[in-house]
Design an enzyme around this catalytic site. Sequence first.
Site, PDB file in Angstrom:
ATOM      1  N   PRO A   9       0.783  -1.234   0.000  1.00 16.24           N
ATOM      2  CA  PRO A   9       0.000   0.000   0.000  1.00 16.24           C
ATOM      3  C   PRO A   9       0.819   1.290   0.000  1.00 16.24           C
ATOM      4  O   PRO A   9       1.810   1.405   0.719  1.00 16.24           O
ATOM      5  CB  PRO A   9      -0.830  -0.109   1.287  1.00 16.24           C
ATOM      6  CG  PRO A   9      -0.264  -1.230   2.062  1.00 16.24           C
ATOM      7  CD  PRO A   9       0.443  -2.129   1.109  1.00 16.24           C
ATOM      8  N   ASN A  10       0.349   2.203  -0.809  1.00 15.59           N
ATOM      9  CA  ASN A  10       0.847   3.581  -0.913  1.00 15.59           C
ATOM     10  C   ASN A  10       2.148   3.733  -1.684  1.00 15.59           C
ATOM     11  O   ASN A  10       2.569   4.856  -1.977  1.00 15.59           O
ATOM     12  CB  ASN A  10       0.976   4.236   0.477  1.00 15.59           C
ATOM     13  CG  ASN A  10      -0.361   4.297   1.175  1.00 15.59           C
ATOM     14  OD1 ASN A  10      -1.342   4.779   0.599  1.00 15.59           O
ATOM     15  ND2 ASN A  10      -0.449   3.780   2.394  1.00 15.59           N
ATOM     16  N   ARG A  17       5.336  12.669  -1.397  1.00 11.58           N
ATOM     17  CA  ARG A  17       5.550  13.253  -0.064  1.00 11.58           C
ATOM     18  C   ARG A  17       6.717  12.537   0.620  1.00 11.58           C
ATOM     19  O   ARG A  17       7.173  11.521   0.161  1.00 11.58           O
ATOM     20  CB  ARG A  17       4.319  13.057   0.829  1.00 11.58           C
ATOM     21  CG  ARG A  17       3.075  13.663   0.297  1.00 11.58           C
ATOM     22  CD  ARG A  17       2.233  14.327   1.370  1.00 11.58           C
ATOM     23  NE  ARG A  17       0.898  14.637   0.879  1.00 11.58           N
ATOM     24  CZ  ARG A  17       0.626  15.376  -0.175  1.00 11.58           C
ATOM     25  NH1 ARG A  17       1.620  15.909  -0.872  1.00 11.58           N
ATOM     26  NH2 ARG A  17      -0.595  15.589  -0.579  1.00 11.58           N
ATOM     27  N   TYR A  22      11.611   8.652   1.741  1.00 16.45           N
ATOM     28  CA  TYR A  22      11.453   7.715   0.615  1.00 16.45           C
ATOM     29  C   TYR A  22      12.108   8.197  -0.687  1.00 16.45           C
ATOM     30  O   TYR A  22      12.033   7.492  -1.698  1.00 16.45           O
ATOM     31  CB  TYR A  22       9.961   7.447   0.366  1.00 16.45           C
ATOM     32  CG  TYR A  22       9.271   6.842   1.568  1.00 16.45           C
ATOM     33  CD1 TYR A  22       9.639   5.583   2.028  1.00 16.45           C
ATOM     34  CD2 TYR A  22       8.282   7.537   2.260  1.00 16.45           C
ATOM     35  CE1 TYR A  22       9.027   5.019   3.142  1.00 16.45           C
ATOM     36  CE2 TYR A  22       7.654   6.992   3.366  1.00 16.45           C
ATOM     37  CZ  TYR A  22       8.033   5.727   3.804  1.00 16.45           C
ATOM     38  OH  TYR A  22       7.437   5.180   4.910  1.00 16.45           O
ATOM     39  N   ASN A  73       8.075  -5.708  -1.223  1.00 19.54           N
ATOM     40  CA  ASN A  73       8.030  -4.627  -0.242  1.00 19.54           C
ATOM     41  C   ASN A  73       6.562  -4.541   0.189  1.00 19.54           C
ATOM     42  O   ASN A  73       5.751  -3.901  -0.489  1.00 19.54           O
ATOM     43  CB  ASN A  73       8.489  -3.301  -0.840  1.00 19.54           C
ATOM     44  CG  ASN A  73       8.485  -2.187   0.197  1.00 19.54           C
ATOM     45  OD1 ASN A  73       7.917  -2.350   1.288  1.00 19.54           O
ATOM     46  ND2 ASN A  73       9.100  -1.064  -0.123  1.00 19.54           N
ATOM     47  N   ALA A  76       3.266  -1.132   4.737  1.00 22.03           N
ATOM     48  CA  ALA A  76       2.769  -1.215   6.120  1.00 22.03           C
ATOM     49  C   ALA A  76       2.354  -2.629   6.516  1.00 22.03           C
ATOM     50  O   ALA A  76       2.386  -2.978   7.706  1.00 22.03           O
ATOM     51  CB  ALA A  76       1.603  -0.254   6.299  1.00 22.03           C
ATOM     52  N   GLU A  97      12.864  -9.513   1.007  1.00 27.19           N
ATOM     53  CA  GLU A  97      12.086  -8.324   1.409  1.00 27.19           C
ATOM     54  C   GLU A  97      12.928  -7.065   1.191  1.00 27.19           C
ATOM     55  O   GLU A  97      14.135  -7.079   1.441  1.00 27.19           O
ATOM     56  CB  GLU A  97      11.699  -8.451   2.884  1.00 27.19           C
ATOM     57  CG  GLU A  97      10.803  -7.328   3.361  1.00 27.19           C
ATOM     58  CD  GLU A  97      10.122  -7.665   4.681  1.00 27.19           C
ATOM     59  OE1 GLU A  97       9.125  -8.414   4.647  1.00 27.19           O
ATOM     60  OE2 GLU A  97      10.590  -7.199   5.734  1.00 27.19           O
ATOM     61  N   HIS A  99      12.924  -2.736   1.887  1.00 26.03           N
ATOM     62  CA  HIS A  99      12.349  -1.496   2.411  1.00 26.03           C
ATOM     63  C   HIS A  99      13.203  -0.333   1.940  1.00 26.03           C
ATOM     64  O   HIS A  99      14.429  -0.371   2.083  1.00 26.03           O
ATOM     65  CB  HIS A  99      12.266  -1.517   3.938  1.00 26.03           C
ATOM     66  CG  HIS A  99      11.330  -2.571   4.407  1.00 26.03           C
ATOM     67  ND1 HIS A  99       9.983  -2.469   4.210  1.00 26.03           N
ATOM     68  CD2 HIS A  99      11.552  -3.766   4.976  1.00 26.03           C
ATOM     69  CE1 HIS A  99       9.401  -3.560   4.657  1.00 26.03           C
ATOM     70  NE2 HIS A  99      10.327  -4.373   5.119  1.00 26.03           N
ATOM     71  N   ARG A 106      13.383   3.678  12.734  1.00 20.40           N
ATOM     72  CA  ARG A 106      12.118   4.425  12.760  1.00 20.40           C
ATOM     73  C   ARG A 106      11.270   4.032  13.986  1.00 20.40           C
ATOM     74  O   ARG A 106      11.791   3.561  14.976  1.00 20.40           O
ATOM     75  CB  ARG A 106      11.390   4.232  11.425  1.00 20.40           C
ATOM     76  CG  ARG A 106      12.213   4.794  10.238  1.00 20.40           C
ATOM     77  CD  ARG A 106      11.493   4.668   8.930  1.00 20.40           C
ATOM     78  NE  ARG A 106      10.283   5.497   8.914  1.00 20.40           N
ATOM     79  CZ  ARG A 106       9.364   5.431   7.962  1.00 20.40           C
ATOM     80  NH1 ARG A 106       9.523   4.597   6.952  1.00 20.40           N
ATOM     81  NH2 ARG A 106       8.296   6.207   8.017  1.00 20.40           N
TER      82      ARG A 106
HETATM   83  O1  CA2 Z   1      10.585   1.784   3.727  1.00 22.27           O
HETATM   84  C1  CA2 Z   1       9.739   1.118   3.124  1.00 22.27           C
HETATM   85  O2  CA2 Z   1       9.886   0.710   1.979  1.00 22.27           O
HETATM   86  C2  CA2 Z   1       8.394   0.834   3.808  1.00 22.27           C
HETATM   87  O3  CA2 Z   1       7.987  -0.473   3.411  1.00 22.27           O
HETATM   88  C3  CA2 Z   1       7.417   1.873   3.280  1.00 22.27           C
HETATM   89  C4  CA2 Z   1       6.041   1.792   3.942  1.00 22.27           C
HETATM   90  C5  CA2 Z   1       6.158   1.764   5.459  1.00 22.27           C
HETATM   91  O4  CA2 Z   1       4.887   1.546   6.045  1.00 22.27           O
HETATM   92  C6  CA2 Z   1       7.125   0.671   5.944  1.00 22.27           C
HETATM   93  O5  CA2 Z   1       7.218   0.738   7.337  1.00 22.27           O
HETATM   94  C7  CA2 Z   1       8.475   0.865   5.311  1.00 22.27           C
HETATM   95  C8  CA2 Z   1       5.185   3.012   3.552  1.00 22.27           C
HETATM   96  C9  CA2 Z   1       5.068   3.288   2.088  1.00 22.27           C
HETATM   97  C10 CA2 Z   1       4.396   4.624   1.951  1.00 22.27           C
HETATM   98  O6  CA2 Z   1       4.836   5.240   0.783  1.00 22.27           O
HETATM   99  C11 CA2 Z   1       4.637   6.593   0.680  1.00 22.27           C
HETATM  100  C12 CA2 Z   1       4.526   7.073  -0.589  1.00 22.27           C
HETATM  101  C13 CA2 Z   1       4.357   8.425  -0.780  1.00 22.27           C
HETATM  102  C14 CA2 Z   1       4.315   9.289   0.280  1.00 22.27           C
HETATM  103  C15 CA2 Z   1       4.446   8.792   1.551  1.00 22.27           C
HETATM  104  C16 CA2 Z   1       4.604   7.428   1.750  1.00 22.27           C
END
Ligand code: CA2
Length: 151
Positions: A9-10, A17, A22, A73, A76, A97, A99, A106
């Site tokens: 997700p996301n 952002r 990221y 990946n 969340a 995996e 990240h 974090r």
């Molecule tokens: O660091 C990573 O790759 C994570 O898997 C990213 C996830 C986070 O929940 C994990 O703890 C670590 C979040 C991805 C959210 O992506 C975004 C994209 C655009 C703006 C903000 C966040």
Amino acid sequence: MRLLILNGPNLNLLGLREPDIYGREDYEALKALVYRSCQEAGLEAEIFQSNHEGELVDRIQSAYGFFDGIVINPAAYTHTSIAILDALKAVGIPAVEVHISDVKSREDFRQISYTGMACVKTYMGLGLEGYRQAIFYLKEYLDKQRGDCEA
Ligand code: CA2
């Protein structure tokens, strides 16, 4: 050999952002890097992103018999999903995996990775480069596995 690259997700919003966490590159740049890396490694690749846990489980299940390795990946879902952990274990396809951020440095709630428990290795904190390293690691892992089977 065929690799399935799964993103949770996301991650489709990458670059929009939190560039300090990221990076500035977007999801299209991530896809381009993955396809390029797989081509260099001599691997076929399919990339799939979903915001839904069940869709990721379905994709892992349908990889059985069609893919040799998985780069995942779970975003969340890393920290919550026993369903994805069980799916990875059920198909038994070697998985790595990734990240983008350094989750170890974090929040407390990011310190557990359920999905990582079914993976042969985890890369974190390397930005998009982590996907490239995961792909090359998996290629070596699968080559070695094949060599061991043939011996
Ligand atoms: O660091 C990573 O790759 C994570 O898997 C990213 C996830 C986070 O929940 C994990 O703890 C670590 C979040 C991805 C959210 O992506 C975004 C994209 C655009 C703006 C903000 C966040």
